[in-house]
Scaffold this motif. Sequence first.
Motif, PDB file in Angstrom:
ATOM      1  N   GLU A  93       0.809  -1.215   0.000  1.00  0.00           N
ATOM      2  CA  GLU A  93       0.000   0.000   0.000  1.00  0.00           C
ATOM      3  C   GLU A  93       0.845   1.269   0.000  1.00  0.00           C
ATOM      4  N   ALA A  94       0.259   2.337  -0.575  1.00  0.00           N
ATOM      5  CA  ALA A  94       0.902   3.646  -0.550  1.00  0.00           C
ATOM      6  C   ALA A  94       0.408   4.480   0.625  1.00  0.00           C
ATOM      7  N   ASP A  95      -0.682   4.055   1.257  1.00  0.00           N
ATOM      8  CA  ASP A  95      -1.223   4.750   2.425  1.00  0.00           C
ATOM      9  C   ASP A  95      -1.390   6.246   2.135  1.00  0.00           C
ATOM     10  N   ILE A  96      -2.097   6.560   1.051  1.00  0.00           N
ATOM     11  CA  ILE A  96      -2.292   7.959   0.664  1.00  0.00           C
ATOM     12  C   ILE A  96      -3.136   8.663   1.722  1.00  0.00           C
ATOM     13  N   GLU A  97      -2.587   9.739   2.281  1.00  0.00           N
ATOM     14  CA  GLU A  97      -3.253  10.490   3.342  1.00  0.00           C
ATOM     15  C   GLU A  97      -3.386  11.972   3.013  1.00  0.00           C
ATOM     16  N   GLY A  98      -2.944  12.377   1.828  1.00  0.00           N
ATOM     17  CA  GLY A  98      -3.053  13.780   1.467  1.00  0.00           C
ATOM     18  C   GLY A  98      -3.242  13.956  -0.028  1.00  0.00           C
ATOM     19  N   LEU A  99      -4.210  14.791  -0.414  1.00  0.00           N
ATOM     20  CA  LEU A  99      -4.436  15.179  -1.803  1.00  0.00           C
ATOM     21  C   LEU A  99      -4.614  16.695  -1.849  1.00  0.00           C
ATOM     22  N   ALA A 100      -4.022  17.322  -2.848  1.00  0.00           N
ATOM     23  CA  ALA A 100      -4.179  18.762  -3.037  1.00  0.00           C
ATOM     24  C   ALA A 100      -3.917  19.077  -4.501  1.00  0.00           C
ATOM     25  N   CYS A 101      -4.384  20.239  -4.951  1.00  0.00           N
ATOM     26  CA  CYS A 101      -4.187  20.614  -6.347  1.00  0.00           C
ATOM     27  C   CYS A 101      -3.797  22.082  -6.435  1.00  0.00           C
ATOM     28  N   ASP A 102      -2.846  22.381  -7.337  1.00  0.00           N
ATOM     29  CA  ASP A 102      -2.409  23.757  -7.561  1.00  0.00           C
ATOM     30  C   ASP A 102      -2.891  24.303  -8.900  1.00  0.00           C
ATOM     31  N   GLY A 103      -3.828  23.586  -9.548  1.00  0.00           N
ATOM     32  CA  GLY A 103      -4.330  23.997 -10.853  1.00  0.00           C
ATOM     33  C   GLY A 103      -3.599  23.345 -12.011  1.00  0.00           C
ATOM     34  N   LYS A 104      -2.399  22.849 -11.767  1.00  0.00           N
ATOM     35  CA  LYS A 104      -1.610  22.172 -12.790  1.00  0.00           C
ATOM     36  C   LYS A 104      -1.409  20.696 -12.453  1.00  0.00           C
ATOM     37  N   TYR A 105      -1.197  20.425 -11.180  1.00  0.00           N
ATOM     38  CA  TYR A 105      -0.882  19.072 -10.731  1.00  0.00           C
ATOM     39  C   TYR A 105      -1.779  18.662  -9.574  1.00  0.00           C
ATOM     40  N   LEU A 106      -2.070  17.372  -9.524  1.00  0.00           N
ATOM     41  CA  LEU A 106      -2.625  16.749  -8.338  1.00  0.00           C
ATOM     42  C   LEU A 106      -1.443  16.286  -7.492  1.00  0.00           C
ATOM     43  N   ARG A 146       3.513  14.323  -7.625  1.00  0.00           N
ATOM     44  CA  ARG A 146       2.520  15.097  -8.365  1.00  0.00           C
ATOM     45  C   ARG A 146       2.191  14.371  -9.664  1.00  0.00           C
ATOM     46  N   ILE A 147       0.972  14.589 -10.145  1.00  0.00           N
ATOM     47  CA  ILE A 147       0.526  14.049 -11.427  1.00  0.00           C
ATOM     48  C   ILE A 147      -0.182  15.175 -12.174  1.00  0.00           C
ATOM     49  N   PRO A 148       0.131  15.399 -13.462  1.00  0.00           N
ATOM     50  CA  PRO A 148      -0.566  16.447 -14.215  1.00  0.00           C
ATOM     51  C   PRO A 148      -2.064  16.189 -14.277  1.00  0.00           C
ATOM     52  N   VAL A 149      -2.845  17.253 -14.091  1.00  0.00           N
ATOM     53  CA  VAL A 149      -4.297  17.169 -14.257  1.00  0.00           C
ATOM     54  C   VAL A 149      -4.677  17.924 -15.525  1.00  0.00           C
ATOM     55  N   VAL A 150      -5.592  17.349 -16.290  1.00  0.00           N
ATOM     56  CA  VAL A 150      -6.049  17.995 -17.532  1.00  0.00           C
ATOM     57  C   VAL A 150      -7.572  17.958 -17.554  1.00  0.00           C
ATOM     58  N   PRO A 151      -8.198  18.967 -18.155  1.00  0.00           N
ATOM     59  CA  PRO A 151      -9.662  19.010 -18.201  1.00  0.00           C
ATOM     60  C   PRO A 151     -10.241  17.784 -18.896  1.00  0.00           C
ATOM     61  N   ASP A 152     -11.391  17.356 -18.396  1.00  0.00           N
ATOM     62  CA  ASP A 152     -12.097  16.208 -18.952  1.00  0.00           C
ATOM     63  C   ASP A 152     -13.586  16.495 -18.796  1.00  0.00           C
TER      64      ASP A 152
END
Length: 384
Positions: A93-106, A146-152
């Motif tokens: 497991e990665a035990d993801i405990e935080g998510l946030a976005c700056d408009g470009k990246y998750l 971080r992972i790039p976010v793109v409109p969908d």
Amino acid sequence: MHPSNIVLLEFHPERDELCYGKELRDGLSVALRMGSSLWLANDESVSIERLTVCDEDSTGKSSFTRGHRQYALHDYFDLPLPPHGESPDDINEADIEGLACDGKYLWLAGSHSLRRKQPKDGDGIKKAHKRLASVSADGNRYLLGRIPVVPDGDGYTLEKEAVVKDKRRTAAMLRGDCHGNELTALLRQDEHLGPFLAIPGKDNGFDIEGLAVAGKHLLLGLRGPVLRGWAVVVEIALVDDDAPGRLRLAPLDQDGRLYRKHFLDLRGLGIRDLCVQGKDVLVLAGPTMDLDGPVQLLRWRGAAQPGKDTVLAAGALERVLELPFGRGVDHPEGIALFATGKDGAASLLVVHDSASPSRQIGDSTLVADVFTLPRRGRRKGEAS
């Protein structure tokens, strides 16, 4: 306080293969809404989930989601461990405990914590002792990336690489290995946090459980350690490294400091999540140990524009909500701004760890709570 609304989270019933020992809906650790896209993670998985939020029903008291899509983290990051261990049911497991976005990246943060085994029902004394003495460092938990976010449509999707306005964006993670990363190596020398990196997270050891974007910096909220009642937020900045797919720590100021510490008097509680609202940061505060409540939502004014170290007394934090919790179930674990009503009032989505049976509908649907946030008041002398 009772919720003002609910949201039905509908997961695909066959998407549990990247989750260890339980359904995705049983153990949500974090939430983030971007347009119609609602991002979620289970803390015992190696994926993140996207649901699409639909309009409210005819009563106006509930919303629903559809279109569950799962994003395997190994498709974006070169994690130190494969998705599965020795058997298909053994998840690294990665035990993801935080998510946030700056408009470009998750942005994503794993717990960075050590794990101590628990005795099981039927264990004899010798085996129980052995389990309680077993401490492991699961390498995928040291994910900070971080992972790039793109409109969908009216929501968003993720891409490993994306070109937006002629600028290339790529997925990347902080340099590290199975035993830690650049941040944990640095913090081992810290006078406050260093001793706790060798202690499991659920024992008041080092444990990240909140992530927020503050300008060009990141705020990492710690569930533990709690020091004489004071919780800790670590502030860092990350930039691209020379190695593809890697990030490195960057100086925060002209003095070359690679991190700042902010101390918040939460009166013994730890940080369970962070959420930016305008210039402020909402802090979800709950027990640092494996206990039921209390759970509070607090406002840290101006925290989304940090500039110096902070030592914030309890009276300087605005108490926003007292959140309900169950006995052994329904522990508030993740928060996200959900919607703004016609009257301008904002609402907050709350997801829970150890979801109670009363929250579970059918094979794959979960009930999450939405609370109306009180309007933010201005302090004397504060500009609007």
